[in-house]
Write an enzyme that holds these catalytic residues in place. Structure first.
Site, PDB file in Angstrom:
ATOM      1  N   CYS A 163      15.198   5.054 -45.479  1.00  0.00           N
ATOM      2  CA  CYS A 163      14.323   5.636 -44.646  1.00  0.00           C
ATOM      3  C   CYS A 163      13.221   4.748 -44.267  1.00  0.00           C
ATOM      4  O   CYS A 163      12.255   5.236 -43.546  1.00  0.00           O
ATOM      5  CB  CYS A 163      13.690   6.902 -45.203  1.00  0.00           C
ATOM      6  N   HIS A 303       4.481   9.183 -45.555  1.00  0.00           N
ATOM      7  CA  HIS A 303       6.018   9.461 -45.743  1.00  0.00           C
ATOM      8  C   HIS A 303       6.393  10.751 -45.720  1.00  0.00           C
ATOM      9  O   HIS A 303       7.160  11.304 -45.049  1.00  0.00           O
ATOM     10  CB  HIS A 303       6.553   8.657 -46.712  1.00  0.00           C
ATOM     11  N   GLU A 314       3.579  10.124 -53.920  1.00  0.00           N
ATOM     12  CA  GLU A 314       3.016   9.382 -52.623  1.00  0.00           C
ATOM     13  C   GLU A 314       1.394   9.927 -52.756  1.00  0.00           C
ATOM     14  O   GLU A 314       0.485   8.991 -52.713  1.00  0.00           O
ATOM     15  CB  GLU A 314       3.573   9.825 -51.338  1.00  0.00           C
ATOM     16  N   LYS A 335       6.601  14.761 -40.260  1.00  0.00           N
ATOM     17  CA  LYS A 335       7.819  15.092 -40.618  1.00  0.00           C
ATOM     18  C   LYS A 335       7.876  16.749 -40.710  1.00  0.00           C
ATOM     19  O   LYS A 335       8.870  17.400 -40.777  1.00  0.00           O
ATOM     20  CB  LYS A 335       8.217  14.724 -41.814  1.00  0.00           C
ATOM     21  N   HIS A 340      12.963  14.983 -40.883  1.00  0.00           N
ATOM     22  CA  HIS A 340      12.856  13.603 -41.601  1.00  0.00           C
ATOM     23  C   HIS A 340      14.001  12.643 -40.772  1.00  0.00           C
ATOM     24  O   HIS A 340      15.234  12.929 -40.879  1.00  0.00           O
ATOM     25  CB  HIS A 340      13.190  13.439 -42.957  1.00  0.00           C
ATOM     26  N   PHE A 399      15.563   5.481 -50.194  1.00  0.00           N
ATOM     27  CA  PHE A 399      16.476   5.233 -51.186  1.00  0.00           C
ATOM     28  C   PHE A 399      16.546   3.594 -51.691  1.00  0.00           C
ATOM     29  O   PHE A 399      16.495   2.927 -50.801  1.00  0.00           O
ATOM     30  CB  PHE A 399      17.746   5.951 -50.757  1.00  0.00           C
TER      31      PHE A 399
END
Length: 413
Positions: A163, A303, A314, A335, A340, A399
Site C-alpha cells: 500500500c 493513510h 497513525e 479513503k 483503499h 504490509f
C-alpha cells in the site's frame, strides 16, 4: 546543487470519477464511491461491497485492440498517464525522450487474469491459456506500457511495496529529478483487484468492513465503530519535472515536492509497529529532507484506512511527531470516500494533496459520526475546509512494515 521538483500534470481514475475535475468535485462534496460489488457473485462472501471505478471506457484512452487486451490496472494507469501528460502540456520527442522516465507502483498486479488462468489450468484447459497471461499480469508492465505508449525512454521501474507502492514511486521519481538523472517523470500508482480471491483473502484476515447494508458509510477512518477497510481501485499519475525544465516550457505548476521519507517497521507482516514507531521515523525523515520543522505542516493526507490498529497507531505517531500542536493540525483520510486503492493509493493521494495546496481546500473525512476517544485529532469531519495551506504531508504505509511520507508545498517562484 539539487534541483527543485514540481508537479505539472495530474491524471486520476477513481471510484469518484474518471478525470481530475469530477474526482476533485466529488471529494470536496464528501461523496462516497463505495457500493455493492458488481464484478462477481458475492453470495458466499462476508464482504459484498467495494469502491469500483464506474463509467470507464478503455477505448477512450487506448487503441481498441489494446483496450480489449489489457488488464484494468494497466488500462487505468495508461488513462491516468495520458490525462496527466495532456494536463501538463509535456511533449516527449526525440530531443528529450531519454530524459523522461516512468516509475509506477502496484501492489498485486493482474490478479483477475491470474484467477482466470489458474481456473483454466486446473480445469484441464491448458491450451486456452492466453499468450498475454504473463506480460499482462506482472506489475512492472504498467511503467513499461507507459514508456511504450508515450515514448518515455528515460529511467523506468516498478515498485511492489504493497500500500506504499504509489508513494514510493513518486518519491523515487522525485529523487531522480532532484539529483539530475531525469528532467521529467511520469509516476504514481495503480490497482484493480476487486476479485473473488482478493476479497476472500482480506476477509480471512478480518481486514475488511462487512457493513454491507450501508456501503457508503462502510469506510470510516478514525471513527469509533470502524470495522475494516473497503477495497478500492483506480490510478493516480502525476507529472514531475525539475523547476528549470518546467519554467523553460512555461508549464503550469500545481505544487512543489520538497521532502521524502522512508522507513521499515521491522515488526510484523501486517500489523503496524506499536504506537506507530515506523510511521514516526518516516514522517521525521520527510521533514528533515524538506528542511522544515513539524510546525510548518498545515495538513496531513493520512493513510487512514478505517482499520482498528492502523488508525490508532497513525494517530499516535502524528501526536508524537507534532507533539506541540496535534489537535490544531488538520488531518483527513480521503479513503473514507475512495476506499483503499492499495498500491494505487499513494499516487491518487499525492494528486489530492497537490490539489489541496493549489485550491486551498482540505477534503473532509466522511462518516466520522462517533469520535473514538483514542483517535482525537482534527479529522475535518464537517466537510471541505477552505483555508490557506502552505505545506502538506501525505502518508502511505504497507504490509511488511514499509512506509512512505511525502511533503508538498505551495509553489512560489
Amino acid at each position: 546543487m539539487k534541483s527543485r521538483v514540481v508537479i505539472t500534470g495530474l491524471g486520476l481514475v477513481t471510484p469518484l470519477g474518471v478525470g481530475v475535475e469530477p474526482t476533485w468535485e466529488a471529494l470536496c462534496a464528501g461523496k462516497s464511491g463505495v457500493g455493492e460489488i458488481t464484478r462477481f457473485d458475492t453470495t458466499d462472501f462476508q464482504t459484498k461491497i467495494a469502491a469500483e471505478v464506474k463509467d470507464f471506457r478503455p477505448a477512450d484512452f487506448l487503441p481498441r485492440k489494446e483496450a480489449r487486451r489489457f488488464e484494468p490496472f494497466i488500462s487505468y494507469a495508461i488513462a491516468a498517464a495520458r490525462m496527466a501528460i495532456e494536463d501538463s502540456g509535456l511533449v516527449i520527442d526525440a530531443a528529450n525522450e531519454s530524459r523522461v522516465g516512468a516509475i509506477t507502483g502496484c501492489g498485486l498486479g493482474g490478479l483477475r487474469f491470474m484467477e482466470d488462468t489458474v481456473l483454466k489450468v486446473y480445469g484441464h484447459k491448458v491450451k486456452r491459456v492466453s499468450p498475454f497471461f504473463i506480460p499482462m499480469m506482472i506489475g512492472n508492465m504498467v511503467a513499461g506500457m507507459i514508456s511504450i505508449q508515450f515514448g518515455a525512454r528515460g529511467p523506468n521501474s516498478s515498485l511492489a511495496t504493497a500500500c506504499a507502492a504509489g508513494a514510493h514511486a513518486v518519491g523515487n521519481s522525485f529523487r531522480l529529478i532532484q539529483n539530475g538523472k531525469a528532467d521529467a517523470m511520469i509516476t504514481g500508482g495503480t490497482e484493480a483487484v476487486i476479485t473473488p480471491s482478493c476479497i476472500a483473502g482480506f476477509n480471512a484476515m478480518k481486514a475488511l468492513s462487512t457493513r454491507n447494508d450501508e456501503p457508503q458509510k462502510a469506510s470510516r477512518p478514525f471513527e469509533r465503530d470502524r470495522d475494516g477497510f473497503v477495497v478500492g481501485e483506480g490510478s493516480g499519475i502525476v507529472i514531475l519535472e525539475s523547476l528549470e525544465h518546467a519554467r523553460q516550457r512555461g508549464a503550469g505548476i500545481y505544487a512543489e515536492i520538497t521532502g521524502y521519507g522512508m522507513s521499515g517497521d521491522g515488526y510484523h507482516m501486517t500489523s503496524p509497529a506499536p504506537d506507530g514507531d515506523g510511521a514516526v521515523r518516516c514522517m521525521r525523515a520527510a521533514l528533515k529532507d524538506a528542511g522544515i520543522s513539524a510546525s510548518r505542516i498545515d495538513y496531513i493526507n493520512a493513510h487512514g484506512t478505517s482499520t482498528q490498529l492502523n488508525d490508532l497507531y497513525e494517530t499516535r505517531a502524528i501526536k508524537t511527531v507534532f507533539n506541540s500542536r496535534p489537535r490544531s493540525l488538520a488531518v483527513s483520510s480521503t479513503k473514507s470516500m475512495t476506499g483503499h486503492l492499495l498500491g494505487g493509493a499513494g499516487g491518487v493521494e499525492t494528486g489530492f494533496t497537490a490539489l489541496t495546496l493549489y485550491h486551498d481546500r482540505i477534503p473532509p473525512t466522511v462518516n466520522y459520526d462517533h469520535p473514538d476517544p483514542e483517535c482525537n485529532l482534527d479529522y475535518v469531519p464537517e466537510g471541505v475546509r477552505k483555508t490557506r495551506v502552505e505545506h502538506a504531508m501525505t502518508n502511505s504505509f504497507g504490509f511488511g512494515g514499509t512506509n512512505a511520507s511525502l511533503i508538498l508545498k505551495k509553489y512560489q517562484s
